[in-house]
Write an enzyme that holds these catalytic residues in place. Structure first.
Site, PDB file in Angstrom:
ATOM      1  CE  LYS A  32      -1.825   1.683   4.032  1.00  0.00           C
ATOM      2  NZ  LYS A  32      -1.458   3.074   4.251  1.00  0.00           N
ATOM      3  CG  ASN A  33       2.211   2.721   3.581  1.00  0.00           C
ATOM      4  OD1 ASN A  33       1.058   3.052   3.294  1.00  0.00           O
ATOM      5  ND2 ASN A  33       2.602   2.460   4.822  1.00  0.00           N
ATOM      6  NE  ARG A 102      -1.687  12.013   7.793  1.00  0.00           N
ATOM      7  CZ  ARG A 102      -1.478  13.299   8.013  1.00  0.00           C
ATOM      8  NH1 ARG A 102      -2.418  14.039   8.491  1.00  0.00           N
ATOM      9  NH2 ARG A 102      -0.299  13.839   7.757  1.00  0.00           N
ATOM     10  CG  ASP A 126      -4.214   9.649  11.741  1.00  0.00           C
ATOM     11  OD1 ASP A 126      -3.724   9.636  12.868  1.00  0.00           O
ATOM     12  OD2 ASP A 126      -3.636   9.220  10.741  1.00  0.00           O
ATOM     13  CG  ASP A 317       3.063   1.236   9.715  1.00  0.00           C
ATOM     14  OD1 ASP A 317       2.151   1.928  10.162  1.00  0.00           O
ATOM     15  OD2 ASP A 317       3.884   1.662   8.881  1.00  0.00           O
TER      16      ASP A 317
HETATM   17  N1  EPU Z   1       6.146  14.373  11.051  1.00  0.00           N
HETATM   18  C1  EPU Z   1       6.197  15.700  11.393  1.00  0.00           C
HETATM   19  N2  EPU Z   1       6.115  16.614  10.389  1.00  0.00           N
HETATM   20  C2  EPU Z   1       6.025  16.252   9.081  1.00  0.00           C
HETATM   21  C3  EPU Z   1       5.984  14.884   8.737  1.00  0.00           C
HETATM   22  C4  EPU Z   1       6.041  13.958   9.759  1.00  0.00           C
HETATM   23  O1  EPU Z   1       6.288  16.063  12.555  1.00  0.00           O
HETATM   24  O2  EPU Z   1       5.983  17.135   8.205  1.00  0.00           O
HETATM   25  C5  EPU Z   1       6.228  13.358  12.131  1.00  0.00           C
HETATM   26  C6  EPU Z   1       4.925  12.539  12.232  1.00  0.00           C
HETATM   27  O3  EPU Z   1       3.967  13.187  13.004  1.00  0.00           O
HETATM   28  C7  EPU Z   1       5.418  11.256  12.860  1.00  0.00           C
HETATM   29  C8  EPU Z   1       6.814  11.088  12.237  1.00  0.00           C
HETATM   30  O4  EPU Z   1       7.203  12.384  11.789  1.00  0.00           O
HETATM   31  O5  EPU Z   1       5.553  11.422  14.237  1.00  0.00           O
HETATM   32  C9  EPU Z   1       6.859  10.078  11.109  1.00  0.00           C
HETATM   33  O6  EPU Z   1       6.059  10.490  10.041  1.00  0.00           O
HETATM   34  P1  EPU Z   1       6.376  10.107   8.522  1.00  0.00           P
HETATM   35  O7  EPU Z   1       6.320  11.353   7.714  1.00  0.00           O
HETATM   36  O8  EPU Z   1       7.629   9.282   8.446  1.00  0.00           O
HETATM   37  O9  EPU Z   1       5.142   9.184   8.181  1.00  0.00           O
HETATM   38  P2  EPU Z   1       4.115   9.316   6.964  1.00  0.00           P
HETATM   39  O10 EPU Z   1       4.846   9.533   5.693  1.00  0.00           O
HETATM   40  O11 EPU Z   1       3.022  10.242   7.333  1.00  0.00           O
HETATM   41  C10 EPU Z   1       4.228   6.767   6.404  1.00  0.00           C
HETATM   42  C11 EPU Z   1       3.243   5.646   6.262  1.00  0.00           C
HETATM   43  C12 EPU Z   1       2.714   5.242   7.626  1.00  0.00           C
HETATM   44  C13 EPU Z   1       3.889   4.835   8.490  1.00  0.00           C
HETATM   45  C14 EPU Z   1       4.914   5.983   8.576  1.00  0.00           C
HETATM   46  C15 EPU Z   1       6.160   5.647   9.358  1.00  0.00           C
HETATM   47  C16 EPU Z   1       2.230   6.045   4.117  1.00  0.00           C
HETATM   48  C17 EPU Z   1       1.022   6.378   3.352  1.00  0.00           C
HETATM   49  N3  EPU Z   1       2.121   6.059   5.431  1.00  0.00           N
HETATM   50  O12 EPU Z   1       3.504   7.852   6.967  1.00  0.00           O
HETATM   51  O13 EPU Z   1       1.886   4.106   7.415  1.00  0.00           O
HETATM   52  O14 EPU Z   1       3.428   4.519   9.783  1.00  0.00           O
HETATM   53  O15 EPU Z   1       5.310   6.360   7.235  1.00  0.00           O
HETATM   54  O16 EPU Z   1       6.809   4.594   8.771  1.00  0.00           O
HETATM   55  O17 EPU Z   1       3.267   5.748   3.551  1.00  0.00           O
HETATM   56  C18 EPU Z   1      -0.036   2.788   7.646  1.00  0.00           C
HETATM   57  O18 EPU Z   1       0.267   2.211   6.611  1.00  0.00           O
HETATM   58  O19 EPU Z   1      -0.956   2.385   8.409  1.00  0.00           O
HETATM   59  C19 EPU Z   1       0.679   3.986   8.059  1.00  0.00           C
HETATM   60  C20 EPU Z   1       0.233   4.830   8.956  1.00  0.00           C
END
Ligand code: EPU
Length: 428
Positions: A32-33, A102, A126, A317
């Site tokens: 998915k990701n 998101r 969320d 995850d």
């Molecule tokens: N964060 C910030 N500011 C930002 C971006 C992130 O503070 O601008 C913080 C977040 O709040 C969090 C941390 O940094 O505490 C990690 O966030 P990250 O940006 O790495 O995560 P994401 O890109 O929003 C993706 C996956 C998530 C997975 C995370 C961590 C997708 C669509 N989602 O999210 O997957 O948990 O990376 O590996 O790729 C899921 O599949 O259920 C899921 C939530």
């Protein structure tokens, strides 16, 4: 519209019973990701893109809906997507899609990179805490983009993007991906310092390079040399999306709870090294076999401590499944969440099933019990929901997990796959 969308039924449930000695083979779907970002990356080049090994999940349907709202034609059949991107696009990502997914924020980088303009609804928080996008915006500003917000939308503009050193305070997956997709057509070299290294980021890099981008690792930094134009990567066989390590982890946890021996076809051991090490420490036997993994559990697992970290650390995850595993393992395990501090809400649901879990700050102290007791529970997000299903397979009596639509955002036919290896589960 060429994509048939299934209406989301919010009343759907997964119903499980205590299941023992799983046996057989499960095929792990595409990630998915990864696929969601590859779909966003298609926006970077006019023409026909083909993706293969695309999971049949509702987040893919939502991303199709988003691309179609921009003027892209998407056709989906047999785990393949054909994405036809026209010369001109509507560069707006509307709230009614972004609020449901998101990952929609992934279109920001490509739209700025190719068209110099984007209007994307601000994603809200969320169920597992605040999800800011400040790092995405700061990183894109380093390349010359400017942002304003009005009426719940972010308006981004960039007359020209110019390569720069982009330092991420934290290796954010989404911020790394957005910078990559904006930088591939910027003028000159972009150097991303402290990028995310998740396998899904690697898949995006491979896909972009096949589209003509010039991205490579310089030590632990990502270097992007801007090119004039990208073209679709795919031939008619399509670009094969990497397999979903989180789905594989869910199935591994199910084997851990039920015992037995299951072969996970397409599971990528190289993407799950730390998880495999942890599960082995707990008493699971995992071996690499052909194009997949075999997991065997012959006795009750032993507890271990777990701490989530960015890749190559243990993924946040995985954590809900590991908590489910620990609820029935022998001994006490401490689980520390370092990525999403609010990601503990499902614990109350596990307690309804008799789990002995104490929360202290961002730690969960889990004392294993011989067996859980089936109960009606509710999924509040994808991974927490899947963890409740896993726990239900280890609980005496019936467990009904409401909120199946959350789980189906990221799992293709979870009930069918588990039932195929002997679990007692149905989707109602
Ligand atoms: N964060 C910030 N500011 C930002 C971006 C992130 O503070 O601008 C913080 C977040 O709040 C969090 C941390 O940094 O505490 C990690 O966030 P990250 O940006 O790495 O995560 P994401 O890109 O929003 C993706 C996956 C998530 C997975 C995370 C961590 C997708 C669509 N989602 O999210 O997957 O948990 O990376 O590996 O790729 C899921 O599949 O259920 C899921 C939530």
């Amino acid at each position: 519209m060429s994509v048939v969308l299934n209406a989301v039924d919010e009343r759907g449930t997964f119903v499980t019973q205590r299941s023992r000695d799983l046996d057989g083979e499960v095929c792990i779907s595409g990630a998915k990701n990864s696929v969601l970002k590859l779909m966003a990356a298609c926006l970077l080049a006019q023409g026909r893109h083909v993706l293969a090994n695309v999971p049949d999940i509702s987040d893919v349907s939502l991303m199709c809906e988003l691309l179609e709202a921009m003027g892209v034609t998407v056709t989906r059949a047999d785990h393949r997507l054909v994405v036809d991107v026209p010369a001109e696009l509507n560069t707006e990502a509307p709230y009614h899609v972004v609020e449901r997914m998101r990952a929609s924020i992934a279109v920001l980088g490509p739209l700025l990179g190719r068209f110099g303009a984007a209007r994307v609804a601000l994603p809200g928080g969320d169920d597992f805490g605040p999800r800011p996008i400040d790092m995405h915006l700061r990183a894109l500003e380093c390349l010359g983009a400017t942002f304003s917000t009005a009426h719940g939308d972010i308006w981004g503009t960039a007359r020209t993007l110019t390569g720069a050193e982009v330092v991420l305070d934290y290796p954010s997956v989404g911020a790394t991906e957005n910078v990559l997709m904006a930088a591939v057509q910027a003028r000159g070299r972009t150097l991303i310092v402290n990028p995310a290294r998740e396998p899904e980021v690697g898949d995006l890099v491979s896909f972009l390079n096949l589209m003509g981008a010039r991205i490579g690792w310089v030590g632990d930094r990502l270097a992007v040399d801007g090119v004039e134009q990208l073209t679709p990567a795919s031939n008619d066989n399509g670009y094969w999306v990497i397999s979903d390590r989180i789905e594989a982890a869910t199935l591994l946890a199910a084997v851990g709870v039920c015992g037995g021996s299951v072969y996970l076809r397409h599971a990528a051991a190289g993407h799950m090294t730390m998880l495999i090490r942890k599960l082995t420490e707990m008493g699971m036997r995992i071996s690499v076999e052909d194009a997949g993994l075999r997991a065997t559990v012959a006795r009750r697992l032993t507890s271990a401590n777990v701490s989530t970290l960015p890749y190559p650390g243990l993924a946040t995850d995985y954590k809900p499944f590991l908590v489910s595993l620990l609820t029935t393992a022998s001994g006490v395990g401490i689980v520390t969440e370092n990525i999403f501090t609010g990601r503990f809400r499902y614990i109350d649901e596990l307690r309804r099933m008799g789990a002995d879990i104490r929360i202290e700050g961002h730690h969960a102290v889990v004392r294993g019990t011989a067996h859980l007791s089936g109960a009606p529970v509710r999924a509040h997000d994808i991974r927490a929901g899947a963890a409740l299903v896993v726990a239900g397979l280890g609980a005496e009596g019936e467990t009904e997990v409401a909120g199946a639509h959350h789980i189906e955002r990221g799992y293709e036919d979870l009930a069918g796959k588990l039932a195929g290896v002997g679990a007692v589960i149905s989707r109602r």
